[in-house]
Design a protein around this motif. Sequence first.
Motif, PDB file in Angstrom:
ATOM      1  N   LEU A 112      25.587   1.878 -35.916  1.00  0.00           N
ATOM      2  CA  LEU A 112      26.804   2.639 -36.204  1.00  0.00           C
ATOM      3  C   LEU A 112      28.139   1.934 -35.924  1.00  0.00           C
ATOM      4  CD1 LEU A 112      26.168   6.515 -35.717  1.00  0.00           C
ATOM      5  CD2 LEU A 112      26.348   5.306 -37.895  1.00  0.00           C
ATOM      6  N   ALA A 113      27.971   1.245 -34.482  1.00  0.00           N
ATOM      7  CA  ALA A 113      29.223   0.513 -34.113  1.00  0.00           C
ATOM      8  C   ALA A 113      29.478  -0.795 -34.967  1.00  0.00           C
ATOM      9  CB  ALA A 113      28.930   0.105 -32.496  1.00  0.00           C
ATOM     10  N   VAL A 114      28.501  -1.381 -35.494  1.00  0.00           N
ATOM     11  CA  VAL A 114      28.457  -2.622 -36.233  1.00  0.00           C
ATOM     12  C   VAL A 114      28.918  -2.227 -37.606  1.00  0.00           C
ATOM     13  CG1 VAL A 114      27.211  -4.371 -37.539  1.00  0.00           C
ATOM     14  CG2 VAL A 114      26.671  -3.851 -34.909  1.00  0.00           C
ATOM     15  N   SER A 115      28.500  -1.050 -37.991  1.00  0.00           N
ATOM     16  CA  SER A 115      29.255  -0.603 -39.487  1.00  0.00           C
ATOM     17  C   SER A 115      30.368  -0.587 -39.618  1.00  0.00           C
ATOM     18  CB  SER A 115      28.277   0.590 -40.002  1.00  0.00           C
ATOM     19  OG  SER A 115      26.904   0.347 -40.042  1.00  0.00           O
ATOM     20  N   VAL A 116      31.124   0.132 -38.311  1.00  0.00           N
ATOM     21  CA  VAL A 116      32.354   0.629 -38.285  1.00  0.00           C
ATOM     22  C   VAL A 116      33.202  -0.825 -38.195  1.00  0.00           C
ATOM     23  CG1 VAL A 116      34.357   1.405 -36.567  1.00  0.00           C
ATOM     24  CG2 VAL A 116      32.022   2.702 -37.232  1.00  0.00           C
ATOM     25  N   VAL A 117      32.554  -1.809 -37.450  1.00  0.00           N
ATOM     26  CA  VAL A 117      33.649  -3.229 -37.305  1.00  0.00           C
ATOM     27  C   VAL A 117      33.304  -3.870 -38.759  1.00  0.00           C
ATOM     28  CG1 VAL A 117      33.310  -5.363 -36.234  1.00  0.00           C
ATOM     29  CG2 VAL A 117      33.042  -3.468 -35.051  1.00  0.00           C
ATOM     30  N   VAL A 118      32.233  -3.428 -39.465  1.00  0.00           N
ATOM     31  CA  VAL A 118      32.451  -4.377 -40.928  1.00  0.00           C
ATOM     32  C   VAL A 118      33.013  -3.774 -41.694  1.00  0.00           C
ATOM     33  CG1 VAL A 118      30.710  -4.768 -42.808  1.00  0.00           C
ATOM     34  CG2 VAL A 118      29.791  -5.339 -40.513  1.00  0.00           C
ATOM     35  N   LEU A 119      33.183  -2.449 -41.605  1.00  0.00           N
ATOM     36  CA  LEU A 119      34.197  -1.732 -42.619  1.00  0.00           C
ATOM     37  C   LEU A 119      35.543  -2.050 -42.328  1.00  0.00           C
ATOM     38  CD1 LEU A 119      32.536   1.872 -42.728  1.00  0.00           C
ATOM     39  CD2 LEU A 119      32.666   0.159 -44.545  1.00  0.00           C
ATOM     40  N   PHE A 120      35.937  -2.243 -41.006  1.00  0.00           N
ATOM     41  CA  PHE A 120      37.386  -2.804 -40.707  1.00  0.00           C
ATOM     42  C   PHE A 120      37.660  -4.013 -41.146  1.00  0.00           C
ATOM     43  CE2 PHE A 120      40.232  -4.690 -37.869  1.00  0.00           C
ATOM     44  CZ  PHE A 120      41.346  -3.902 -37.976  1.00  0.00           C
ATOM     45  N   GLY A 121      36.941  -4.694 -41.155  1.00  0.00           N
ATOM     46  CA  GLY A 121      36.902  -6.190 -41.751  1.00  0.00           C
ATOM     47  C   GLY A 121      36.946  -6.409 -43.185  1.00  0.00           C
ATOM     48  N   ILE A 122      36.139  -5.430 -43.948  1.00  0.00           N
ATOM     49  CA  ILE A 122      36.315  -5.309 -45.244  1.00  0.00           C
ATOM     50  C   ILE A 122      37.716  -4.995 -45.622  1.00  0.00           C
ATOM     51  CG2 ILE A 122      35.572  -3.938 -47.420  1.00  0.00           C
ATOM     52  CD1 ILE A 122      32.583  -4.199 -46.121  1.00  0.00           C
ATOM     53  N   ALA A 123      38.050  -4.079 -45.015  1.00  0.00           N
ATOM     54  CA  ALA A 123      39.554  -3.307 -45.244  1.00  0.00           C
ATOM     55  C   ALA A 123      40.565  -4.304 -45.235  1.00  0.00           C
ATOM     56  CB  ALA A 123      39.799  -1.884 -44.444  1.00  0.00           C
ATOM     57  N   ALA A 124      40.360  -4.991 -43.896  1.00  0.00           N
ATOM     58  CA  ALA A 124      41.605  -5.949 -43.474  1.00  0.00           C
ATOM     59  C   ALA A 124      41.436  -7.139 -44.683  1.00  0.00           C
ATOM     60  CB  ALA A 124      41.351  -6.443 -42.258  1.00  0.00           C
ATOM     61  N   LEU A 125      40.142  -7.680 -44.983  1.00  0.00           N
ATOM     62  CA  LEU A 125      40.093  -8.569 -45.938  1.00  0.00           C
ATOM     63  C   LEU A 125      40.630  -8.190 -47.189  1.00  0.00           C
ATOM     64  CD1 LEU A 125      39.319 -11.484 -46.073  1.00  0.00           C
ATOM     65  CD2 LEU A 125      36.850 -10.768 -46.817  1.00  0.00           C
ATOM     66  N   THR A 126      40.256  -7.001 -47.704  1.00  0.00           N
ATOM     67  CA  THR A 126      40.684  -6.588 -49.045  1.00  0.00           C
ATOM     68  C   THR A 126      42.282  -6.452 -49.177  1.00  0.00           C
ATOM     69  OG1 THR A 126      38.709  -5.419 -49.263  1.00  0.00           O
ATOM     70  CG2 THR A 126      40.632  -4.565 -50.756  1.00  0.00           C
ATOM     71  N   PHE A 127      42.960  -5.925 -48.020  1.00  0.00           N
ATOM     72  CA  PHE A 127      44.440  -5.902 -48.071  1.00  0.00           C
ATOM     73  C   PHE A 127      44.978  -7.200 -48.215  1.00  0.00           C
ATOM     74  CE2 PHE A 127      48.318  -5.866 -45.670  1.00  0.00           C
ATOM     75  CZ  PHE A 127      48.759  -4.735 -46.455  1.00  0.00           C
TER      76      PHE A 127
ATOM     77  N   THR B 199      29.693   1.917 -49.337  1.00  0.00           N
ATOM     78  CA  THR B 199      28.526   2.250 -50.271  1.00  0.00           C
ATOM     79  C   THR B 199      27.360   1.130 -49.725  1.00  0.00           C
ATOM     80  OG1 THR B 199      29.500   2.977 -52.198  1.00  0.00           O
ATOM     81  CG2 THR B 199      27.237   2.368 -52.376  1.00  0.00           C
ATOM     82  N   VAL B 200      27.723  -0.348 -49.577  1.00  0.00           N
ATOM     83  CA  VAL B 200      26.738  -1.392 -49.192  1.00  0.00           C
ATOM     84  C   VAL B 200      26.613  -1.130 -47.597  1.00  0.00           C
ATOM     85  CG1 VAL B 200      26.519  -3.864 -48.858  1.00  0.00           C
ATOM     86  CG2 VAL B 200      27.691  -2.899 -50.790  1.00  0.00           C
ATOM     87  N   VAL B 201      27.582  -0.779 -46.788  1.00  0.00           N
ATOM     88  CA  VAL B 201      27.164  -0.537 -45.576  1.00  0.00           C
ATOM     89  C   VAL B 201      26.319   0.674 -45.252  1.00  0.00           C
ATOM     90  CG1 VAL B 201      28.472   0.065 -43.214  1.00  0.00           C
ATOM     91  CG2 VAL B 201      29.340  -1.689 -44.443  1.00  0.00           C
ATOM     92  N   LEU B 202      26.633   1.717 -45.873  1.00  0.00           N
ATOM     93  CA  LEU B 202      25.903   2.880 -45.758  1.00  0.00           C
ATOM     94  C   LEU B 202      24.279   2.754 -46.173  1.00  0.00           C
ATOM     95  CD1 LEU B 202      28.200   5.899 -46.523  1.00  0.00           C
ATOM     96  CD2 LEU B 202      27.178   5.312 -44.382  1.00  0.00           C
TER      97      LEU B 202
END
Length: 315
Positions: A9-24, A289-292
């Motif tokens: 779960l911790a890794v997933s949160v970090v990945v999602l934050f990275g996706i959000a930052a990269l997308t922005f 979706t991919v992370v989940l």
Amino acid sequence: MLGYVLKRLAVSVVVLFGIAALTFLIVHLIPGDPARIQLGAHATPRAVADLRANLGLDRPLGEQFVSYLGNAATGQFGDSIVYRASVGGVIGSRLEPTVLLIGYGLAIALVVGVPMAVVAALRPGGVVDNAIRVFTTFAFAMPSFWLGLMLALIFGLSLKLFPVSGYETGISGLLRTLTLPACTLAFALFVIVVRTLRSSLVSVLKSDYIEAARSRGYSERRVVAKHAMRNSLVATITILGSLFGYVIGIVILVEAVFQIPGAGSLLVVSVRQRDYQLIQALTLLAGVTVVLIGLLTDLLQAAIDPRVRLGAGHE
């Protein structure tokens, strides 16, 4: 098991934050001004500046990013620049075709791929096995958009069995409009199913517990269906789950080729029109979706195979 779940779960949160930052970051690096595109080439500088202020595009990037993270956490992405409606409502109206397309394509891939993998694994190195391996190698190298165009040309324009574009509701309408797109998607997925399941079955069928089942007089069909297939399918599902991002990429191409009004084609339009809110929301939705799905497949594998948890504990 709890420690493994918390770590994932911790890794997933970090990945999602990275996706959000990269997308922005990528969205704001795309050439073109959304305000200018929306108002047209003949808009006055004052009108463009006023619209940029209304959209919040005149604020510093850091401030926009913090606002974006807050909106993403609450699911409030504002209104679409192009459609002039809430981003959630626009995406919600486009999810059904995409979900049905993925489900239909995956069902075809499993129906076709599982029997082929079993046949190949029962006689490894034989004529049928080699033929299937050569065919899947060529199939994997075939571009999905080219295959979609060929299917549309043959079964749509020439034989007139299916429409080559559009989307209809109802069972008959779904079968008419989604069969060719689903077959295009399934062709890419069934290669993964065949190669992964075949490799896993060949390994499992040589294991000691399979030999023990055979020594008890069980038929080969029962050995494969009840004992070997169970463990092999878990590995196949895990691989499919880890490659779901690849599936989303193919869906975007397929929806563009067959003009299906799904989330994939919506992403293409939003990028073309520089609709920042839609791009960010759709990309983040795909990332979540991919992370989940990756997380669920990891947990499924860990629940079935304790060695996964033990390996994680020694890292």
